[in-house]
Every structure is written in C-alpha cells, then in structure tokens.
Design an enzyme around this catalytic site. Structure first.
Site, PDB file in Angstrom:
ATOM      1  N   TYR A 171     -26.541  41.759  -7.833  1.00  0.00           N
ATOM      2  CA  TYR A 171     -26.732  41.845  -9.282  1.00  0.00           C
ATOM      3  C   TYR A 171     -27.662  40.751  -9.787  1.00  0.00           C
ATOM      4  CZ  TYR A 171     -25.897  42.137 -14.253  1.00  0.00           C
ATOM      5  OH  TYR A 171     -26.089  42.257 -15.615  1.00  0.00           O
ATOM      6  N   HIS A 177     -38.128  41.360 -18.458  1.00  0.00           N
ATOM      7  CA  HIS A 177     -36.723  41.241 -18.045  1.00  0.00           C
ATOM      8  C   HIS A 177     -36.615  40.824 -16.586  1.00  0.00           C
ATOM      9  CE1 HIS A 177     -32.841  42.138 -20.040  1.00  0.00           C
ATOM     10  NE2 HIS A 177     -32.355  42.180 -18.807  1.00  0.00           N
ATOM     11  N   ARG A 230     -36.317  43.602 -13.856  1.00  0.00           N
ATOM     12  CA  ARG A 230     -35.052  44.304 -13.632  1.00  0.00           C
ATOM     13  C   ARG A 230     -34.974  45.678 -14.284  1.00  0.00           C
ATOM     14  NH1 ARG A 230     -30.731  41.758 -11.870  1.00  0.00           N
ATOM     15  NH2 ARG A 230     -29.228  42.539 -13.391  1.00  0.00           N
ATOM     16  N   ASP A 270     -40.892  34.592 -20.514  1.00  0.00           N
ATOM     17  CA  ASP A 270     -40.083  34.518 -19.305  1.00  0.00           C
ATOM     18  C   ASP A 270     -40.554  35.580 -18.324  1.00  0.00           C
ATOM     19  OD1 ASP A 270     -38.770  37.031 -19.589  1.00  0.00           O
ATOM     20  OD2 ASP A 270     -36.926  36.155 -20.333  1.00  0.00           O
ATOM     21  N   ILE A 310     -40.880  32.585 -13.885  1.00  0.00           N
ATOM     22  CA  ILE A 310     -40.922  31.127 -13.899  1.00  0.00           C
ATOM     23  C   ILE A 310     -40.013  30.576 -12.796  1.00  0.00           C
ATOM     24  CG2 ILE A 310     -40.259  29.057 -15.176  1.00  0.00           C
ATOM     25  CD1 ILE A 310     -42.731  30.135 -16.371  1.00  0.00           C
ATOM     26  N   ARG A 311     -40.589  29.750 -11.932  1.00  0.00           N
ATOM     27  CA  ARG A 311     -39.808  29.128 -10.866  1.00  0.00           C
ATOM     28  C   ARG A 311     -39.978  27.611 -10.812  1.00  0.00           C
ATOM     29  NH1 ARG A 311     -38.063  33.339 -11.407  1.00  0.00           N
ATOM     30  NH2 ARG A 311     -37.757  35.050  -9.926  1.00  0.00           N
ATOM     31  N   ARG A 355     -33.566  32.862 -13.281  1.00  0.00           N
ATOM     32  CA  ARG A 355     -32.878  32.817 -11.989  1.00  0.00           C
ATOM     33  C   ARG A 355     -32.747  31.407 -11.399  1.00  0.00           C
ATOM     34  NH1 ARG A 355     -35.589  37.979 -11.488  1.00  0.00           N
ATOM     35  NH2 ARG A 355     -34.118  39.674 -11.018  1.00  0.00           N
TER      36      ARG A 355
END
Length: 423
Positions: A45, A319, A322, A349, A352-353, A373
């Site tokens: 999920y 999103h 997703r 968004d 972005i890491r 995340r």
C-alpha cells in the site's frame, strides 16, 4: 550554524564514538531499510503505484533529466531557507504531505509524524484518511503549524463538519485533493486482495466525526439486515475483529454492535465524490475562512481556472504516481502550471526524495514542496525519531546544495540554476 553544517557535524561527531546513523541518509538505502521491516501488505500500500508504475518511474526520471549548474565566487556564508506561505513564515520550504493509513508504517502513525514535523516547525498536513483523529494530532503538536487535507465526500454535511473541525484545530490551510475521486488501479494491493480501509484502518477522521456517526446510525436503522455478501472464513472473522478494534469505544460492545462494520461500509460508499466539479469548489469560499489549496493540478488551464476562482494555492502533483499509469511527470508539468498560477502559492509533490530534488522543484517555480514517501520510510524504521531524521536530512541537503550552487536564499532560485538534458 546552518542546518546543513549542523546536521553534518552531529553525524560526524557521533561517528567519532563509533555510532552511525540509524536512518540511512540516501533515499535508496532508506527505502530498502524500511522495506525489510514492513509486512507485505503494508509495503504494497505504501510503496505501490498505479498500473505498471510508469508514472512513479517518470516522476524520478524527470528529476534526473535536470541538472544543477553551480555558480562560484559568491558569498554564501549565510543562507536563508525560510518561506512565507498563506501569511505564516516557516523555517524551510517543506511540509509533510498527507499520507493515509500511517498505522501501516508505525503504531504511533499520524501522532509520530505530527511530532516530527513540529520538531522542525514545518507544516504537517493531516490526512483525511488518517489513523488518528486530527484533534489528537493537533494536541500533540502544540502551537506548531498544521494544515488539513479534504477528500470531498458525497455528504455535504460531512464536508462541512471536516472543515469546521480543521478550523477548530488551528489549521493554517485547507488542502482539497482533486485526483482521488476514486481509487486508481493499484496492482500491488489488488494482487493481495488488500485494502486497508476495508479493515477499518485509516478512517479515524470519519469514526471520530459526529456527522459520520449520525450517518452510520441512520444507515443501521434504515437498512434491513441481510445475508453477508462475503464468504465467512477465518480471515472474515479476523477482519471483523480488526474493524471492531479500530472503532471508538470499548471492544466487547463494539463487537456486539453493527456500528464498526457499518462504519467501514459507509466510508467506502461516501468517502469520495466522482461528480466533483469546479462548481463545488466555488462554494468553498463561503464555507471557510482558511486559505484554500487545490491538490492534483497538472494542466495549466486548471491552474488558471483556480486563479479565476480566487483559490489561494495549488499543489502540482500526480499523487505520487498512485492514480493514473503513464501520466505526465509532475515535475514536467510544474513550469507551465506555475506560470499559469499567477499570484497563487505553488506547492509541489510527487517524486521528491532529496534536498537536491527540493532545490530543483523550487527552481522550476514551486514556492515549497511536500515530502511524502521518505518520511514514511523513516517512520517505519524508527517512528517519530525516524521521520524527524529524514526531515532533518532533506533540509540539510537543501541548505548545502543552495550554498554550493552559489545561492544564499531560496528566493533567488530560477530555472537558470538548472540545465535540461534530452529526454
């Protein structure tokens, strides 16, 4: 001392004593460490995307096509990361994105994420699909900033109730998510037959809401009890127990009541509204005094429409990949959407890491970004402290990248700071 130097010094000082960071400082090892800890369904999920997950890959590829071009011999000894959003000044141009069902990552769920955001003084956007009611999270944050994400229900009374509660919680903004009027096709979840909401997870904003509780009770009275439409198995019983545990109140009375099961069924029926249009959005100005932000804008015409309606801000977002497979990368959509936004605040968004990613999004027109995340992986590894460390690392890298590229303030950033490689 700047956040970048301070973070480096803290880590290297611990290194002298033989201690290494519990939370990996690079995104690949961060996700890997979280993946090793998470149960299969939880990871599916939290990590999964729509379809073949091409949009998720496109989000990252869009960052990889853009490179930072440093300037040298500029005084960058002092750097300013602060940003003013909707009349409030924050120490860095980042906020925590609303992510549902955080209990899948850690038992403290939204409470841990809220406390982590509060540590850094950045906004926590309370998810509409939270595992903890917004009031509890607001209490945990003290005076630290919080916004609220709204999923537009088919019940207008419930929409109004959520808005009223957000205002009472001291929210600085109302973030209306537009791209999830129905769930996207998510094979990782589908292949496991797994939807957290059907277990009663991630619906705490609803079960704590007086309007939703009234709807559930009316539904119990008005709908005849029929034969269950699912096969009764050991897993069915386990699901019923999960629903009962997640419903407010004492376990045994809940187990003997129809309310937990009916609450889940009611949520699944009314949580989103596929018929949502601009006419509905136009009613918001008379329903709240909060700044209104529309999340899920990708087309410049939609940005212009939002500006025409007097909307305060937009989030350029797909999103996190997703919802639609083979969708435009959010970063590729950002420049045109930001140009069309006029005086509106532009947030970003999806993908972005790292702090360098934040730099890139700001250079392409964003006023601030939402971290998604990465903070969930930190949460999975070490709860509040893990999420807090992830935020610290991203802000630190942004600070160092800003200075090393020859800039002393995020307000200086433009597309001239970047170079675009061929697709």
């Amino acid at each position: 001392m700047s956040p970048g130097r301070a973070r480096q010094n803290h880590i290297y000082r611990d290194g002298v004593a033989g201690m290494v960071p519990h939370i990996p400082t690079d995104p690949l090892n961060l996700e890997k460490a979280a993946t090793e800890l998470l149960p299969e369904r939880a990871h599916a999920y939290l990590a999964g995307g729509a379809g073949n997950e091409q949009t998720m890959r496109a989000n990252r590829e869009a960052f990889q096509r853009r490179t930072i071009v440093p300037r040298v011999l500029r005084d960058v000894s002092e750097r300013d990361l602060s940003v003013n959003l909707f009349g409030h000044t924050y120490p860095a141009p980042v906020a925590l994105a609303p992510i549902g069902v955080l209990e899948l990552a850690h038992n403290d769920a939204d409470l841990a994420a809220s406390r982590a955001a509060a540590t850094h003084g950045i906004p926590m956007i309370f998810s509409n699909q939270a595992s903890v009611p917004m009031e509890d999270c607001a209490d945990a944050m003290g005076d630290s900033p919080r916004w609220f994400q709204l999923y537009w229900s088919t019940s207008e009374d419930l929409v109004d109730s959520f808005i009223t509660r957000a205002e009472a919680c001291g929210a600085h903004a109302l973030v209306v998510t537009l791209d999830t009027t129905m769930l996207g096709w998510r094979p990782r979840d589908l292949n496991l037959g797994s939807l957290p909401f059907s277990q009663g997870q991630g619906i705490a904003q609803y079960t704590s809401d007086p309007v939703f509780q009234r709807i559930v009770k009316q539904r119990i009275v008005s709908q005849p009890v029929g034969k269950p439409d699912v096969k009764i198995t050991r897993d069915t019983v386990r699901t019923l127990l999960n629903m009962t545990q997640h419903y407010p109140g004492k376990f045994l009375p809940n187990l003997l009541s129809a309310q937990p099961r009916t609450a889940v069924e009611t949520f699944l029926d009314i949580y989103s509204r596929p018929s949502l249009t601009w006419d509905n959005i136009a009613t918001l100005r008379d329903r709240t005094t909060l700044p209104i932000v529309l999340k899920g804008i990708l087309h410049p015409d939609d940005a212009r429409k939002a500006a025409d309606l007097g909307i305060d801000g937009i989030v350029v977002s797909n999103h996190g990949g997703r919802q639609i497979d083979n969708e435009v990368a959010a970063l590729d959509a950002l420049p045109a959407a930001a140009a069309a936004a006029g005086d509106m605040t532009v947030l970003f968004d999806s993908g972005i890491r790292t702090g360098a990613d934040v730099f890139t999004a700001l250079a392409l027109g964003a006023d601030a970004v939402l971290i998604g995340r990465p903070y969930v992986w930190g949460l999975a590894i070490n709860g509040e402290h893990g999420a807090r460390d992830v935020i610290a690392n991203i802000i630190a890298e942004l600070d160092l990248t800003l200075g090393l590229s020859g800039h002393s303030s995020i307000s200086e950033l433009t597309a001239d700071a970047l170079s675009m490689s061929k697709p």
